[in-house]
Design a protein around this motif. Structure first.
Motif, short mmCIF file in Angstrom:
data_model
loop_
_atom_site.label_atom_id
_atom_site.label_comp_id
_atom_site.label_asym_id
_atom_site.label_seq_id
_atom_site.Cartn_x
_atom_site.Cartn_y
_atom_site.Cartn_z
N UNK A 1 2.14 -12.73 -27.74
CA UNK A 1 3.13 -12.59 -28.82
C UNK A 1 3.88 -11.29 -28.58
N UNK A 2 5.19 -11.35 -28.70
CA UNK A 2 6.02 -10.20 -28.33
C UNK A 2 7.11 -9.98 -29.37
N UNK A 3 7.31 -8.73 -29.76
CA UNK A 3 8.48 -8.33 -30.55
C UNK A 3 9.25 -7.30 -29.76
N UNK A 4 10.55 -7.51 -29.64
CA UNK A 4 11.43 -6.55 -28.96
C UNK A 4 12.58 -6.20 -29.89
N UNK B 1 17.53 -11.16 -36.95
CA UNK B 1 16.41 -11.42 -36.06
C UNK B 1 16.54 -12.80 -35.44
N UNK B 2 16.04 -12.92 -34.21
CA UNK B 2 15.98 -14.20 -33.50
C UNK B 2 14.52 -14.47 -33.18
N UNK C 1 5.57 -12.56 -36.55
CA UNK C 1 6.94 -12.07 -36.76
C UNK C 1 7.05 -11.29 -38.05
N UNK C 2 7.90 -10.26 -38.02
CA UNK C 2 8.14 -9.47 -39.23
C UNK C 2 9.36 -10.00 -39.97
N UNK D 1 8.27 -22.39 -42.21
CA UNK D 1 7.21 -21.41 -42.43
C UNK D 1 7.79 -20.04 -42.79
N UNK D 2 8.84 -19.62 -42.11
CA UNK D 2 9.44 -18.31 -42.39
C UNK D 2 9.91 -18.24 -43.84
#
Length: 245
Positions: free
Chosen positions: A199-202, A109-110, A37-38, A56-57
């Motif tokens: 792993x996916x970013x949309x 972000x979610x 994740x960004x 963690x984030x």
């Protein structure tokens, strides 16, 4: 049985979680998802469990503030305990309830690591907590995507990890809820093997051309040793700590 007091991220984070056999315990997947994740200032973690992703984030400096949403009271209580014990109460909030019905604030972000199995596909676990973490007991994949779509404005990011077999379903759901696929990365146990997860970013609205990143390899060719990339996600180098700054 009392919960166990464990640690993660090189021992720098305290993690209270259900005892073995008494509920869903975190595994490597949320670590990989957080590594993928960004960064975004305000993030919401849907189905936070004991709060691993939010911890963690914040520790990685990828978020300034996190809201974790959890329906199971026992896990929500452990998540709050983890937030307090790690000194993150001013930066992390746990909201208990059904994500499908809660009113959640807009965010940048979610992120979510959803149950991987449809409710009818696998045998139920005798442990309700573990079953809720593995199967869609409290919401389907489409519910997670729909909630993210309601919370995010144009350009907002969604990051998730799903079994490779459900990747086409996820892409269809994303498109139906106004997202465009931005990044994808296959997760493989060892080099050359078939991907087990994606792993996916949309992005909400129109996006950029799709970036298909090189596979994330979890293990070295022989034995159970983790690759250097995964080891860094689990135990960061000195100077990478930011949760209590």
């Amino acid at each position: 049985m009392a919960p166990t007091r464990d640690s993660l991220w090189g021992g720098r984070l305290v993690l209270w979680q259900p005892a073995r056999g008494e509920g869903y315990r975190f595994n490597l997947d949320p670590v990989l998802l957080c590594g993928f994740a960004r960064a975004a200032p305000r993030m919401v973690d849907l189905g936070t469990g004991c709060g691993v992703i939010g911890l963690l984030l914040l520790a990685q400096g990828k978020a300034q503030h996190v809201i974790g949403v959890e329906i199971q009271p026992e896990l929500a209580a452990l998540a709050r305990r983890n937030v307090e014990e790690n000194g993150l109460a001013d930066r992390c909030e746990i909201r208990e309830g059904d994500l499908r019905h809660l009113t959640l604030p807009p965010c940048d972000a979610v992120i979510f690591n959803p149950p991987y199995f449809r409710r009818h596909e696998t045998r139920a676990s005798p442990d309700a907590g573990r079953d809720g973490g593995r199967r869609e007991r409290y919401g389907e994949l489409g519910d997670f995507v729909a909630v993210a779509g309601r919370m995010l404005e144009e350009g907002g990011a969604l990051s998730t990890m799903v079994p490779a077999s459900r990747f086409p379903e996820l892409v269809d759901l994303l498109l139906r809820h106004g997202f465009s696929l931005l990044r994808q990365r296959a997760v493989v146990s060892r080099a050359g093997q078939t991907p087990r997860h994606m792993l996916v970013e949309a992005r909400r609205g129109m996006g950029q051309p799709l970036c298909e990143e090189r596979p994330l390899i979890v293990h070295e060719p022989h034995g159970h040793a983790l690759t250097a990339e995964v080891q860094v996600m689990l135990a960061p180098v000195d100077g990478a700590w930011s949760a209590k700054r």
